[in-house]
Design an enzyme around this catalytic site. Structure first.
Site, short mmCIF file in Angstrom:
data_model
loop_
_atom_site.label_atom_id
_atom_site.label_comp_id
_atom_site.label_asym_id
_atom_site.label_seq_id
_atom_site.Cartn_x
_atom_site.Cartn_y
_atom_site.Cartn_z
N LYS A 57 0.85 -1.20 0.00
CA LYS A 57 0.00 0.00 0.00
C LYS A 57 0.88 1.25 0.00
CE LYS A 57 -3.87 -2.32 2.20
NZ LYS A 57 -4.43 -2.82 3.46
N GLN A 101 -4.87 -1.96 9.74
CA GLN A 101 -4.64 -3.22 9.01
C GLN A 101 -5.12 -4.38 9.88
OE1 GLN A 101 -3.27 -3.45 5.80
NE2 GLN A 101 -3.80 -5.61 5.96
N ASP A 124 -11.14 2.63 4.26
CA ASP A 124 -11.53 1.23 4.03
C ASP A 124 -13.05 1.08 3.86
OD1 ASP A 124 -9.73 -0.74 3.68
OD2 ASP A 124 -9.40 -1.16 5.80
#
Ligand SMILES: NC(=O)c1ccc[n+]([C@@H]2O[C@H](COP(=O)([O-])OP(=O)(O)OC[C@H]3O[C@@H](n4cnc5c(N)ncnc54)[C@H](OP(=O)(O)O)[C@@H]3O)[C@@H](O)[C@H]2O)c1
Length: 290
Positions: A57, A101, A124
């Site tokens: 990422k 994460q 997200d």
């Protein structure tokens, strides 16, 4: 005559196209906003798969011109410490997207942490506010993996209207938002899960079949309707006979490629699309400041 083989839904190439579009969009917005967009990826502990995802990422962020505010915390970090970090990132004007994460170490409550994130920085798309906006069909940050699948289907001009779509898996991360997005696109949607009876009978009915389960090769050739569009969200690390790690999906690629019309590869299908939508969400939040 050669048997017909499914066309690949190439997420890797499409993700690269999205990266270029985002790079250009950032260059347009930068003079108006006076800074680059910023994404903070928070990682706790030493899960090697998570570490690889986070590195990837950050690499793509750098490529498109997004500043990384990532932080890596030791496994024993407390809930209160992480909540404080998220609060300060919520207040930080240089940060447009925040993500935690997953998975987290067992002592941490992932949902409670997600809910600390400002919904407008929820890159997200997993905050209840954004999931609620999806349920209501309102504009908002969409969950990255299912939004990436939708973008891939759109790129290949796959018509969903009135089609039978089957989603295998009902997680809040993939299955449920996926089903809602297909519904929003006017598909007729069925969700199957571990308690569903006769999975093969359900999947054989699908014009569009999405597998989001986490079971290597669960979907075999005989479970797929000839000519179906098959999207494999699964990412399973398996060890082959030589002791090497390999990534496989939930779909038995070799069997299904001669039954389906379109099929995503693993890797190179949904995975790169997830990251592309994460960056797209970050740039969207950034653009709201212009
Ligand atoms: N490509 C990407 O970017 C990306 C992103 C996210 C996830 N993934 C991958 O996608 C997969 C699913 O992830 P997830 O987070 O949704 O997993 P999850 O939270 O474990 O959910 C799995 C779902 O599959 C269902 N299931 C399990 N066994 C089944 C079976 N034998 N038949 C039918 N349904 C079954 C479960 O049903 P119950 O609800 O009844 O337990 C559950 O709803 C994993 O391989 C993950 O690594 C990939």
């Amino acid at each position: 005559m050669d048997a017909k083989i499914a066309q690949l839904l190439d997420g890797k190439t499409l993700a690269e196209k999205i990266h270029s579009e985002l790079q250009q969009r950032i260059q347009e917005l930068h003079p108006k906003i006076g800074r680059a967009p910023g994404l903070a990826v928070l990682m706790v502990g030493d899960n090697p798969a998570s570490a690889a995802y986070v590195r990837n990422k950050e690499r793509v962020c750098q490529k498109v011109g997004i500043a990384s505010f990532g932080q890596h915390f030791p496994s024993e970090t407390t809930q209160a410490e992480l909540e404080q970090v998220i609060q300060s990132l919520n207040q930080d004007d240089r940060v447009d997207g925040i993500l935690v994460q997953l998975p987290l170490p067992d002592h941490l409550d992932a949902i409670a942490l997600l809910h600390q994130i400002d919904p407008n920085k929820d890159a997200d798309g997993l905050h209840s506010v954004n999931l609620g906006r999806l349920v209501r069909g309102e504009r908002g940050l969409r969950s990255c993996t299912p939004a990436g699948v939708m973008r891939l289907l759109e790129e290949y001009e796959i018509n969903l209207k009135g089609k039978q779509a089957v989603v295998v898996g009902r997680s809040i991360l993939v299955g449920k938002p996926m089903a809602l997005m297909l519904l929003e696109a006017d598909a007729t949607v069925t969700i199957a899960h571990s308690r569903s009876h006769d999975l093969a009978a359900i999947t054989r009915n699908a014009d569009i079949l999405i597998a989001a389960v986490g079971r290597p090769n669960l979907i075999t050739g005989d479970m797929v309707k000839p000519g179906a569009i098959v999207v494999d969200v699964g990412m399973n690390r398996i060890t082959d006979d030589a002791g090497n790690f390999r990534l496989v999906g939930d779909v038995n690629f070799d069997e299904v490629k001669s039954v389906a019309e379109f099929l995503t590869p693993v890797p190179g299908g949904v995975g790169p699309m997830t990251v592309a939508i994460l960056l797209q969400n970050t740039v969207w939040s950034y653009s709201q400041k212009s």
